[in-house]
Design a protein around this motif. Structure first.
Motif, PDB file in Angstrom:
ATOM      1  N   GLU A  80       5.179 -35.442 -31.973  1.00 53.22           N
ATOM      2  CA  GLU A  80       4.696 -37.300 -32.740  1.00 53.22           C
ATOM      3  C   GLU A  80       4.999 -36.518 -33.920  1.00 53.22           C
ATOM      4  OE1 GLU A  80       0.967 -37.066 -31.345  1.00 53.22           O
ATOM      5  OE2 GLU A  80       1.096 -38.605 -29.667  1.00 53.22           O
ATOM      6  N   ILE A  81       4.815 -35.502 -34.611  1.00 52.76           N
ATOM      7  CA  ILE A  81       5.537 -35.061 -36.061  1.00 52.76           C
ATOM      8  C   ILE A  81       6.472 -35.535 -36.138  1.00 52.76           C
ATOM      9  CG2 ILE A  81       5.003 -33.240 -37.859  1.00 52.76           C
ATOM     10  CD1 ILE A  81       2.590 -32.084 -36.048  1.00 52.76           C
ATOM     11  N   MET A  82       7.298 -34.663 -35.352  1.00 56.34           N
ATOM     12  CA  MET A  82       8.870 -35.206 -35.390  1.00 56.34           C
ATOM     13  C   MET A  82       9.201 -36.378 -35.317  1.00 56.34           C
ATOM     14  SD  MET A  82       9.418 -31.370 -32.660  1.00 56.34           S
ATOM     15  CE  MET A  82      11.549 -31.346 -33.307  1.00 56.34           C
ATOM     16  N   LYS A  83       7.783 -36.977 -34.736  1.00 59.02           N
ATOM     17  CA  LYS A  83       9.001 -38.583 -34.913  1.00 59.02           C
ATOM     18  C   LYS A  83       9.908 -38.371 -33.622  1.00 59.02           C
ATOM     19  CE  LYS A  83       7.631 -40.496 -38.910  1.00 59.02           C
ATOM     20  NZ  LYS A  83       6.157 -39.595 -39.434  1.00 59.02           N
ATOM     21  N   ILE A  84       9.491 -37.818 -32.235  1.00 57.64           N
ATOM     22  CA  ILE A  84      10.360 -38.258 -31.522  1.00 57.64           C
ATOM     23  C   ILE A  84       8.932 -38.544 -30.525  1.00 57.64           C
ATOM     24  CG2 ILE A  84      11.452 -36.881 -29.470  1.00 57.64           C
ATOM     25  CD1 ILE A  84      12.488 -34.976 -31.244  1.00 57.64           C
ATOM     26  N   PRO A  85      10.173 -39.977 -30.112  1.00 60.40           N
ATOM     27  CA  PRO A  85       8.777 -40.792 -28.727  1.00 60.40           C
ATOM     28  C   PRO A  85       9.024 -39.988 -27.589  1.00 60.40           C
ATOM     29  CG  PRO A  85      10.172 -42.293 -30.108  1.00 60.40           C
ATOM     30  CD  PRO A  85      10.518 -40.675 -30.345  1.00 60.40           C
ATOM     31  N   ALA A  86       7.529 -39.262 -27.270  1.00 58.82           N
ATOM     32  CA  ALA A  86       8.000 -38.539 -26.284  1.00 58.82           C
ATOM     33  C   ALA A  86       8.030 -39.745 -25.338  1.00 58.82           C
ATOM     34  CB  ALA A  86       6.281 -38.588 -25.181  1.00 58.82           C
TER      35      ALA A  86
END
Length: 198
Positions: free
Chosen positions: A108-114
Motif C-alpha cells: 500500500e505504501i508503494m502504491k501497488i494495489p494488492a
C-alpha cells in the motif's frame, strides 16, 4: 503469524555447468547436500513491482510456506517475510490475494494495489549452502519455464569484505565475473520472451 524483516547483502555470479561442478568440488559439497525449494512469483500484469525494483514470492521449503517482499534498501535489499499456512499459500496462487499484515501494508505504501497482483508461475531450485570465510556460499541449480541455469551466491553481513572474498573466490577457480540478475528477473525475461514468441 510470525514475520521478520532484515537487510540482505549478497553477491551473485552465473556459472556454466562445469564451473558449478568445480565450485561444488572445491567447497566439498556433495549431491546429498542439495535441498529443493519452490519459488512462486507474483506481480501485476504491467509489472509494477518489477518497475520499482521489487519482487514478491512465496517459497515452499522444508514443509513451510513463506511469503517474501524484497525492496531496494540503501545497501542490499530489505526483505519482509511472513509465514503462511498451506491454505493461505494456495489462495494466493489461485486468486493472487495477499493476506493482511506487513507485506500488504508495504505494498500500500508503494502504491501497488494488492488486488492487481497475479500469480506468474514457479521456479524450482536445488540449493546447497556452505560457510565460507565469514559468509555463506550458496550453489543454486534452477529450473523454470523450460530452461535451467546455474548460479553462485555469497551472502554476507559486511559488504566490502564480502565483495573482496567473492571476487577472490571466482579468481581462485578461474570463473569469469558475469553481470548477474536475480532469479525473478531471469524468470521474467524468460516469461516475456515466451509471451512474445506465442
Amino acid at each position: 503469524m510470525s514475520h521478520s524483516q532484515h537487510i540482505e547483502i549478497e553477491y551473485k555470479n552465473m556459472l556454466e555447468q562445469h564451473e558449478f561442478e568445480k565450485a561444488a568440488a572445491f567447497l566439498q559439497v556433495k549431491p546429498a547436500d542439495f535441498f529443493s525449494q519452490e519459488n512462486h512469483y507474483f506481480d501485476t500484469p504491467d509489472f509494477k513491482l518489477k518497475d520499482k525494483m521489487s519482487a514478491l514470492r512465496i517459497r515452499f521449503k522444508n514443509g513451510t510456506y513463506e511469503m517474501t517482499l524484497k525492496q531496494p534498501a540503501d545497501e542490499g535489499l530489505l526483505e519482509t517475510n511472513i509465514e503462511l499456512s498451506q491454505m493461505e499459500a494456495d489462495a494466493c496462487m489461485q486468486t493472487g490475494s495477499i493476506p493482511d499484515g506487513l507485506i500488504k501494508e508495504a505494498l500500500e505504501i508503494m502504491k501497488i494495489p494488492a488486488a492487481e497482483l497475479e500469480y506468474f508461475g514457479s521456479l524450482s531450485t536445488k540449493r546447497a549452502e556452505k560457510a565460507y570465510n565469514g559468509g555463506l556460499m550458496v550453489l543454486d541449480h534452477s529450473s523454470y519455464l523450460n530452461c535451467e541455469d546455474y548460479e553462485l551466491e555469497y551472502e554476507v553481513s559486511d559488504s566490502e569484505k564480502g565483495k573482496k572474498e567473492f571476487i577472490l573466490f571466482l579468481k581462485l577457480l578461474n570463473i569469469p565475473e558475469r553481470k548477474t540478475e536475480n532469479k525473478i528477473k531471469r524468470f521474467y525475461r524468460q516469461k516475456l520472451n515466451m509471451n512474445t514468441a506465442e
